[in-house]
Design a protein around this motif. Structure first.
Motif, PDB file in Angstrom:
ATOM      1  N   ALA A  55       0.638  -1.269  -0.517  1.00 23.81           N
ATOM      2  CA  ALA A  55      -0.269   0.395   0.196  1.00 23.81           C
ATOM      3  C   ALA A  55       1.163   1.535   0.192  1.00 23.81           C
ATOM      4  O   ALA A  55      -0.056   2.299  -1.133  1.00 23.81           O
ATOM      5  CB  ALA A  55      -1.268   0.012   1.275  1.00 23.81           C
ATOM      6  N   ILE A  56       1.930   1.200   0.294  1.00 24.23           N
ATOM      7  CA  ILE A  56       2.952   2.453   0.797  1.00 24.23           C
ATOM      8  C   ILE A  56       3.443   2.648  -0.301  1.00 24.23           C
ATOM      9  O   ILE A  56       3.282   3.165  -0.828  1.00 24.23           O
ATOM     10  CB  ILE A  56       4.048   1.635   1.826  1.00 24.23           C
ATOM     11  N   SER A  57       3.729   1.612  -1.260  1.00 31.12           N
ATOM     12  CA  SER A  57       4.981   1.417  -2.737  1.00 31.12           C
ATOM     13  C   SER A  57       3.571   2.577  -3.045  1.00 31.12           C
ATOM     14  O   SER A  57       4.092   2.342  -4.115  1.00 31.12           O
ATOM     15  CB  SER A  57       4.229   0.054  -2.995  1.00 31.12           C
ATOM     16  N   PHE A  58       2.589   1.493  -3.605  1.00 30.94           N
ATOM     17  CA  PHE A  58       1.750   2.228  -4.185  1.00 30.94           C
ATOM     18  C   PHE A  58       1.371   3.556  -3.959  1.00 30.94           C
ATOM     19  O   PHE A  58       1.107   4.419  -5.078  1.00 30.94           O
ATOM     20  CB  PHE A  58       0.226   1.252  -4.314  1.00 30.94           C
ATOM     21  N   LEU A  60       3.102   5.519  -2.580  1.00 25.10           N
ATOM     22  CA  LEU A  60       4.793   6.627  -3.765  1.00 25.10           C
ATOM     23  C   LEU A  60       4.855   6.325  -5.039  1.00 25.10           C
ATOM     24  O   LEU A  60       6.103   6.457  -5.404  1.00 25.10           O
ATOM     25  CB  LEU A  60       5.909   6.005  -2.931  1.00 25.10           C
ATOM     26  N   HIS A  61       3.621   5.885  -5.766  1.00 31.18           N
ATOM     27  CA  HIS A  61       3.594   4.836  -7.026  1.00 31.18           C
ATOM     28  C   HIS A  61       5.144   4.706  -7.503  1.00 31.18           C
ATOM     29  O   HIS A  61       5.387   4.744  -8.340  1.00 31.18           O
ATOM     30  CB  HIS A  61       4.237   6.372  -7.979  1.00 31.18           C
ATOM     31  N   GLU A  62       5.083   3.143  -6.643  1.00 30.68           N
ATOM     32  CA  GLU A  62       6.269   2.611  -6.906  1.00 30.68           C
ATOM     33  C   GLU A  62       5.204   1.224  -6.524  1.00 30.68           C
ATOM     34  O   GLU A  62       5.850   0.312  -5.366  1.00 30.68           O
ATOM     35  CB  GLU A  62       7.395   2.345  -5.631  1.00 30.68           C
ATOM     36  N   PRO A  63       4.429   0.607  -6.914  1.00 27.38           N
ATOM     37  CA  PRO A  63       3.901  -0.631  -6.802  1.00 27.38           C
ATOM     38  C   PRO A  63       4.732  -1.944  -7.548  1.00 27.38           C
ATOM     39  O   PRO A  63       5.296  -1.610  -8.572  1.00 27.38           O
ATOM     40  CB  PRO A  63       2.412  -1.092  -8.065  1.00 27.38           C
ATOM     41  N   THR A  64       4.989  -3.270  -7.026  1.00 26.24           N
ATOM     42  CA  THR A  64       5.732  -3.957  -7.312  1.00 26.24           C
ATOM     43  C   THR A  64       5.395  -5.437  -7.668  1.00 26.24           C
ATOM     44  O   THR A  64       5.628  -6.296  -8.415  1.00 26.24           O
ATOM     45  CB  THR A  64       6.726  -4.901  -5.816  1.00 26.24           C
ATOM     46  N   TRP A  65       3.152  -5.233  -7.331  1.00 33.28           N
ATOM     47  CA  TRP A  65       2.348  -6.139  -7.253  1.00 33.28           C
ATOM     48  C   TRP A  65       2.217  -6.120  -8.451  1.00 33.28           C
ATOM     49  O   TRP A  65       1.191  -5.380  -9.291  1.00 33.28           O
ATOM     50  CB  TRP A  65       1.864  -6.358  -6.703  1.00 33.28           C
ATOM     51  N   SER A  66       2.050  -7.265 -10.176  1.00 34.99           N
ATOM     52  CA  SER A  66       1.777  -6.986 -11.004  1.00 34.99           C
ATOM     53  C   SER A  66       0.096  -6.242 -11.598  1.00 34.99           C
ATOM     54  O   SER A  66      -0.050  -5.743 -12.084  1.00 34.99           O
ATOM     55  CB  SER A  66       2.321  -7.962 -12.361  1.00 34.99           C
ATOM     56  N   PHE A  67      -0.350  -7.641 -10.388  1.00 37.62           N
ATOM     57  CA  PHE A  67      -1.895  -6.679 -11.133  1.00 37.62           C
ATOM     58  C   PHE A  67      -2.517  -5.700 -10.714  1.00 37.62           C
ATOM     59  O   PHE A  67      -3.269  -5.248 -10.982  1.00 37.62           O
ATOM     60  CB  PHE A  67      -2.950  -8.294 -10.184  1.00 37.62           C
ATOM     61  N   LEU A  68      -2.065  -5.109  -9.304  1.00 42.27           N
ATOM     62  CA  LEU A  68      -1.907  -3.971  -8.839  1.00 42.27           C
ATOM     63  C   LEU A  68      -1.787  -2.398  -9.923  1.00 42.27           C
ATOM     64  O   LEU A  68      -1.982  -0.834  -9.793  1.00 42.27           O
ATOM     65  CB  LEU A  68      -1.819  -3.535  -7.742  1.00 42.27           C
ATOM     66  N   LYS A  69      -0.450  -2.189 -11.145  1.00 39.61           N
ATOM     67  CA  LYS A  69       0.325  -1.443 -11.826  1.00 39.61           C
ATOM     68  C   LYS A  69      -1.343  -1.096 -12.291  1.00 39.61           C
ATOM     69  O   LYS A  69      -0.744   0.165 -12.962  1.00 39.61           O
ATOM     70  CB  LYS A  69       0.712  -1.999 -12.622  1.00 39.61           C
ATOM     71  N   SER A  70      -2.421  -1.843 -13.249  1.00 46.16           N
ATOM     72  CA  SER A  70      -3.768  -1.539 -13.761  1.00 46.16           C
ATOM     73  C   SER A  70      -4.491  -0.171 -13.143  1.00 46.16           C
ATOM     74  O   SER A  70      -4.987   0.304 -13.935  1.00 46.16           O
ATOM     75  CB  SER A  70      -3.464  -1.971 -14.633  1.00 46.16           C
ATOM     76  N   LYS A  71      -4.273  -0.513 -11.833  1.00 47.09           N
ATOM     77  CA  LYS A  71      -6.094  -0.118 -10.902  1.00 47.09           C
ATOM     78  C   LYS A  71      -4.903   1.623 -10.270  1.00 47.09           C
ATOM     79  O   LYS A  71      -4.013   1.643 -10.259  1.00 47.09           O
ATOM     80  CB  LYS A  71      -5.525  -1.128 -10.041  1.00 47.09           C
ATOM     81  N   THR A  72      -6.302   2.273 -10.647  1.00 48.97           N
ATOM     82  CA  THR A  72      -6.364   3.615  -9.890  1.00 48.97           C
ATOM     83  C   THR A  72      -5.118   3.454  -8.295  1.00 48.97           C
ATOM     84  O   THR A  72      -5.897   2.346  -7.577  1.00 48.97           O
ATOM     85  CB  THR A  72      -7.926   4.457  -9.618  1.00 48.97           C
ATOM     86  N   ALA A  76      -6.571   0.401  -6.335  1.00 50.28           N
ATOM     87  CA  ALA A  76      -5.828  -0.456  -5.158  1.00 50.28           C
ATOM     88  C   ALA A  76      -6.253  -0.887  -3.882  1.00 50.28           C
ATOM     89  O   ALA A  76      -5.672  -1.865  -3.290  1.00 50.28           O
ATOM     90  CB  ALA A  76      -4.112  -0.155  -5.869  1.00 50.28           C
ATOM     91  N   ILE A  77      -6.153   0.485  -2.822  1.00 51.12           N
ATOM     92  CA  ILE A  77      -5.629   0.977  -1.422  1.00 51.12           C
ATOM     93  C   ILE A  77      -7.369  -0.136  -1.037  1.00 51.12           C
ATOM     94  O   ILE A  77      -7.098  -1.075  -0.267  1.00 51.12           O
ATOM     95  CB  ILE A  77      -5.780   1.685  -1.165  1.00 51.12           C
ATOM     96  N   ASN A  78      -8.395  -0.077  -2.049  1.00 48.24           N
ATOM     97  CA  ASN A  78      -9.754  -0.530  -1.718  1.00 48.24           C
ATOM     98  C   ASN A  78      -9.317  -2.144  -1.784  1.00 48.24           C
ATOM     99  O   ASN A  78      -9.317  -3.298  -0.253  1.00 48.24           O
ATOM    100  CB  ASN A  78     -11.001  -0.475  -2.683  1.00 48.24           C
TER     101      ASN A  78
END
Length: 600
Positions: A55-58, A60-72, A76-78
């Protein structure tokens, strides 16, 4: 033979735990379920830091889980919040169910151990009880068994849970970032060795605590039992001071366990902060070199806390676990005490129709509490069926010990005792005890009513109870009691006189109709009038039976068939009253001394 007031060689925890496997096997299925539930609990706990880090990575716009990269960001937080909530629900449900299951297993095992321990104790020989204070036995059965139950309900399963949590966490963090994981592992290893050291020291200290508690209980039991002597001889202050000294020793031994327990907690607290500081330091360097993102660093801070949380929890369980293992040690000592062989598997049985019914033979019997120090030496004699035999001798000659050997309260060190031609060690104990009726000088009564103290839990009809009471002249005083045979008796029968208690002991034996009757100064507590009544009842009771009578008043045994005279554990004279007087030996000396005393 191990004495329970001596500390044995200490065993390691694993060997001690293996001693409890028979009880664990009885609850195999619920135990397996409780252990299996630890795995999803550990996984849910290990996943939570990763979700927070992601959640913190997302953010900071640094997501590492691939299925979250396309989410807003909100989407993603939800999703991450849902996963986090799911792990929390899993933990709540499983922790509640697993905890309840473990507590139930712990209580069931505690109950079973206490029952087995009590059953073992009441089958131990009399020699054991003569050398062991009652307070120590009470501590074993109550306090130690309760501490043992905590090993299961609050200790062993909890430690296993902590170990599984640590293992799952190590697998997760090494798969996430091996450098920081290795640093945490390097810190973890020496701490584990430190805990093992504290564990050994705590075990020693806790054993001492249990010993001091046993002494406290023994002193309390002794003073309550002997309260009349304490007060009559003005020993209140003196005994209070003795108790205070023992109580102070107990406090000092408890202080030692508190110090060790505090040392474990403080050490783990200090090391966990070092681990977090190390993660921040090395993680910060990795971030500066673009080798790590803030989300993973945040997750590792949580990992560091969670990795040492099981160790901290182990520190909290430390006291419970070590107290439990100390209890296992002490209970094991007691369970290793050899019981009297009951002979239940023997194919030999006493035959009431036999022509030898009631014959007693001692062959080269020696007995002593210590090897080589005999208080009965080389006894050889035969009592024929239906004979009335008296055993006399100075105080300490071994008269009561001889009776206890016959009843198998003691076991001979050498030789053998035969009843109806059968070694008593080969006769089922239950049959032997019914075959030989014993009336002691002081009768013990249990809390309950008159009926219960006559039958002692066996199934006799009310008609049989009343018949035994009439035969022994007990019915006369029972009829005067407010509720007759249902009159409740206080502990040790304190609401009856000494004579009344003794009369109940006669009825207790009469209802069983034994072939051999042993009277150990049985009429000493009766007044003259009651003794005459009981003597008439005894004449009926003894008809056709072999009787052994221990008496200090030699005038009461003139009419017996044979008199055995003991001196310092040896059979020195044997014969009738007239024969022994003619020999002018030990018996004649005792008899003339009593005549002089009566005349005086």
């Amino acid at each position: 033979m191990i004495r329970i007031n001596q500390k044995p060689k200490s065993e390691n925890d694993w060997k001690l735990f293996l001693r409890l496997t028979p009880y664990l096997r009885r609850h195999r299925n619920p135990l397996i379920v409780s252990v299996v539930l630890l795995i999803p609990l550990a996984l849910a706990s290990a996943v939570q830091p990763l979700i927070v880090g992601q959640a913190i990575s997302f953010l900071l716009h640094e997501p590492t889980w691939s299925f979250l990269k396309s989410k807003t960001v909100p989407g993603a937080i939800n999703i991450l919040s849902f996963f986090l909530l799911l792990t929390i629900i899993v933990r709540l449900c499983f922790v509640a169910y697993q905890g309840n299951l473990v507590q139930k297993i712990g209580q069931q095992i505690t109950t079973e151990v206490r029952e087995d321990l009590f059953s073992h104790i009441i089958h131990l020989p009399s020699v054991f009880f003569e050398s062991t204070p009652v307070g120590k036995l009470v501590t074993r059965i109550i306090s130690d068994v309760e501490a043992l139950g905590e090993v299961f309900s609050g200790g062993a399963i909890g430690v296993l849970s902590d170990l599984i949590s640590m293992l799952v966490l190590l697998i997760v963090i090494f798969s996430t970032q091996w450098q920081l994981s290795l640093m945490l592992l390097v810190i973890l290893v020496p701490v584990s060795f430190l805990i093992v050291y504290f564990q050994k020291e705590y075990r020693k200290a806790n054993y001492q605590v249990r010993e001091e508690l046993s002494k406290l209980n023994s002193m309390l039991s002794e003073n309550v039992s002997g309260i009349n002597i304490v007060q009559l001889f003005e020993r209140e202050s003196y005994n209070s001071n003795l108790f205070a000294v023992t109580n102070e020793k107990y406090r000092q031994s408890v202080d030692r366990t508190i110090l060790l327990d505090s040392a474990v907690s403080a050490t783990l607290e200090w090391v966990s902060y070092i681990a977090i500081a190390g993660v921040l330091w090395f993680g910060g360097l990795f971030i500066l070199h673009k080798q790590l993102d803030f989300g993973i660093l945040s997750a590792f801070i949580l990992f560091a806390q969670r990795l040492f949380t099981p160790l901290r929890q182990f520190g909290e369980k430390f006291t419970t676990l070590q107290s439990g293992f100390t209890a296992v040690e002490r209970i094991t000592e007691l369970m290793q005490e050899p019981v009297i062989n009951t002979g239940e598997n023997s194919s030999l049985f006493l035959d009431p129709s036999s022509t030898y019914m009631g014959e007693i033979r001692f062959e080269n019997v020696c007995f002593g509490y210590k090897k080589g120090e005999y208080i009965l030496k080389d006894l050889n004699f035969t009592l024929k069926p239906g004979q009335k035999v008296a055993i006399v001798g100075p105080t300490g000659a071994g008269k009561t010990s001889l009776i206890r050997l016959l009843c198998r309260l003691y076991e001979p060190n050498q030789g053998r005792i035969l009843v109806d031609g059968i070694d008593i060690r080969n006769i089922p104990k239950a049959q032997l005890r019914n075959y030989i009726g014993v009336i002691l000088q002081e009768s013990f009564l249990f809390a309950g009513n008159i009926n219960r103290n006559i039958t002692l839990g066996e199934s006799y009809s009310q008609e049989q109870i009343e018949e035994a009471a009439k035969m022994t002249a007990v019915d006369s005083f029972i009829s005067e009691l407010p509720q007759g045979y249902q009159t409740p008796l206080r502990e040790r029968g304190t609401n009856l006189s000494a004579g009344q208690k003794q009369l109940l002991a006669f009825a207790r034996v009469a209802i069983r109709n034994p072939s051999i009757l042993v009277l150990d100064e049985a009429t000493a507590s009766l007044d003259v009038a009651t003794e005459v009544i009981v003597q008439n009842a005894l004449d009926k009771l003894l008809r056709g039976k072999t009787a052994i009578i221990i008496a200090h008043r030699l005038s009461t045994i003139r009419n017996v068939n044979t008199i055995l005279v003991l001196k310092r554990g040896e059979l020195v004279e044997m014969g009738t009253h007239e024969e022994l007087l003619k020999q002018n030996g030990v018996y004649a000396g005792l008899y003339h001394l009593q005549l002089l005393g009566t005349a005086a």
